[in-house]
Design an enzyme around this catalytic site. Structure first.
Site, PDB file in Angstrom:
ATOM      1  CE1 TYR A 142      -3.612  -2.523   0.765  1.00  0.00           C
ATOM      2  CE2 TYR A 142      -4.634  -0.389   1.042  1.00  0.00           C
ATOM      3  CZ  TYR A 142      -4.746  -1.743   0.840  1.00  0.00           C
ATOM      4  OH  TYR A 142      -5.983  -2.304   0.712  1.00  0.00           O
ATOM      5  CE  LYS A 189       1.441 -17.868  -2.193  1.00  0.00           C
ATOM      6  NZ  LYS A 189       0.604 -19.080  -2.306  1.00  0.00           N
ATOM      7  CG  ASP A 221      -2.553 -20.216  -1.052  1.00  0.00           C
ATOM      8  OD1 ASP A 221      -2.088 -20.122   0.118  1.00  0.00           O
ATOM      9  OD2 ASP A 221      -1.999 -20.890  -1.938  1.00  0.00           O
ATOM     10  CG  ASP A 245      -8.375  -4.361   1.317  1.00  0.00           C
ATOM     11  OD1 ASP A 245      -9.350  -3.854   1.915  1.00  0.00           O
ATOM     12  OD2 ASP A 245      -8.224  -4.310   0.080  1.00  0.00           O
ATOM     13  CG  ASP A 249     -14.044  -6.404   1.386  1.00  0.00           C
ATOM     14  OD1 ASP A 249     -13.879  -5.689   2.405  1.00  0.00           O
ATOM     15  OD2 ASP A 249     -14.378  -5.945   0.278  1.00  0.00           O
TER      16      ASP A 249
HETATM   17  C1  IPM Z   1     -10.621  -0.689   3.518  1.00  0.00           C
HETATM   18  C2  IPM Z   1     -10.759  -0.100   2.144  1.00  0.00           C
HETATM   19  C3  IPM Z   1      -9.538   0.759   1.847  1.00  0.00           C
HETATM   20  C4  IPM Z   1      -8.305  -0.126   1.870  1.00  0.00           C
HETATM   21  C5  IPM Z   1      -9.618   1.540   0.523  1.00  0.00           C
HETATM   22  C6  IPM Z   1     -10.852   2.383   0.428  1.00  0.00           C
HETATM   23  C7  IPM Z   1      -8.384   2.398   0.311  1.00  0.00           C
HETATM   24  O1  IPM Z   1     -10.940  -1.086   1.198  1.00  0.00           O
HETATM   25  O2  IPM Z   1     -10.515   0.077   4.491  1.00  0.00           O
HETATM   26  O3  IPM Z   1     -10.644  -1.918   3.643  1.00  0.00           O
HETATM   27  O4  IPM Z   1      -7.963  -0.760   0.876  1.00  0.00           O
HETATM   28  O5  IPM Z   1      -7.680  -0.188   2.926  1.00  0.00           O
HETATM   29 MG    MG Z   2     -11.167  -3.022   2.006  1.00  0.00          MG
END
Ligand code: IPM
Ligand code: MG
Length: 357
Positions: A142, A189, A221, A245, A249
């Site tokens: 990042y 990884k 993975d 990240d 999700d």
């Molecule tokens: C999160 C989001 C952010 C990230 C984006 C919006 C930059 O996806 O907070 O998970 O990738 O960290």
């Molecule tokens: Mg995110």
């Protein structure tokens, strides 16, 4: 207790959901006799439109001066399909994370029993799941150097970690594991990446300081697969920025919806609290967004930044009661939900307020 809270609604549904996180904090302040004062600032697309800068100096100064920050969401569709844009909303969020030294991002996967049937996964697989992610937040690919050659035929992002960056997040995760079921899984990884080999080496060293915590190492993975196969197997999960990240999700589907997950970013100074969901411009301004992730982010603020455990519990209990009473926003409703029980952002927020003791 006297606290000065900065509200940064950000973009899209961030504006709507943050209203309810703030109202919940106000109500807690009244009920428990705390003096919470609020200020507001802009960030993201909203800030680009107003000032040309996704993180104006004024916002950063207010953030540094506050006791805690409640943030909404960031992003705008305009940029998603325009990879050439030099100024982007997300830069605001990344910069504030870096500037405030928010290296640890805590993402609890809080599963309310009432939402077992809101997930696309089988209830028997989900029941009893309780995971706390520690995502490293100010390092990794990042923040590594980015390059693009002149004729646009090559690009690179440098993935990199310093030993101290791994050490400090690892310690936070191990400390948390001690207060929970004493199990920690570090995800990397290391079979391919040098950064992951450093990561694993450091985590193995820190693990020696915590002999009472059972430590496991897993490749990303495999972890992505195990998370949907048998989520109960995880307790504290420690991982790098990019892996975290993606994995969180995925994990949001255990809780039924992205609209349910709150997060706390902590580190050197002021804590920063935000839903893990994005700005969802497709439903913005339509009173459709789920305010619960913002409300639960407010609960994390009370708990982590202010040490107000009872007040935090009052908020999570109010969310649980609201769900128990059958109230749902569209994202957590299913085919058996009565239409009269499906609420808009505002009505859902009001229900939670009613349930706050
Ligand atoms: C999160 C989001 C952010 C990230 C984006 C919006 C930059 O996806 O907070 O998970 O990738 O960290
Ligand atoms: Mg995110």
């Amino acid at each position: 207790m006297k606290k000065n809270i900065l509200i940064i609604p950000g973009d899209g549904i961030g504006q709507e959901v943050t209203t309810w996180g703030k109202k919940v904090l106000q109500k807690i302040g009244e009920n428990y006799g705390h003096e919470f004062s609020f200020d507001e600032a802009i960030m993201g697309h909203t800030a680009i439109e107003a000032t040309g800068n996704p993180l104006p100096d004024e916002t950063l100064a207010k953030a540094k001066a506050s006791d805690a920050i409640l943030f909404g969401a960031i992003g705008h569709i305009k940029y998603d399909n325009d990879p050439s844009a030099k100024v982007r909303p997300e830069q605001g969020l990344l910069k504030i994370r870096k500037e405030l030294g928010l290296y640890a991002n805590l993402r609890p996967i809080l599963l309310f029993d009432e939402l077992l049937d809101a997930s696309s996964l089988k209830p028997e697989i989900l029941q009893g799941t309780d995971i706390l992610f520690f995502r490293e937040l100010t390092g990794d690919v990042y923040f590594g150097e980015k390059n693009r050659n002149e004729d646009n035929t090559f690009a690179s992002d440098l993935m990199n970690y310093n030993r101290y960056e791994v050490e400090r997040i690892a310690r936070k995760a191990f400390d948390a594991a001690r207060t929970r079921s004493k199990r920690l899984c570090s995800v990397d990884k290391a079979n391919v990446l040098e950064t992951s080999r450093l990561w694993r080496e450091v985590v193995q060293e820190i693990a020696k300081e915590y002999p009472d915590v059972e430590t496991e190492h897993m490749f990303i993975d495999n972890a992505a697969m195990q998370l949907v196969k048998n989520p109960k197997k995880f307790d504290v999960v420690l991982t790098a920025n990019l892996f975290g990240d993606i994995l969180t999700d995925e994990a949001s589907q255990i809780a039924g919806s992205m609209g349910m997950l709150a997060s706390a970013s902590v580190g050197d100074g002021t804590g920063f609290f935000e839903p893990i969901h994005g700005s969802a411009h497709d439903i913005a301004g339509q009173n459709k967004a789920n305010p619960l992730a913002s409300i639960l982010s407010a609960a994390l603020m009370l708990d982590i930044s202010f040490g107000l455990q009872e007040e935090a519990k009052a908020v999570t209990n109010a969310v649980a009661e609201t769900l128990k009473a059958g109230w749902r926003t569209g994202d957590i409703a299913n085919s058996s939900t009565e239409t009269s029980k499906i609420l808009g952002t505002q009505e859902m927020g009001e229900k939670v307020l009613e349930f706050i003791k």
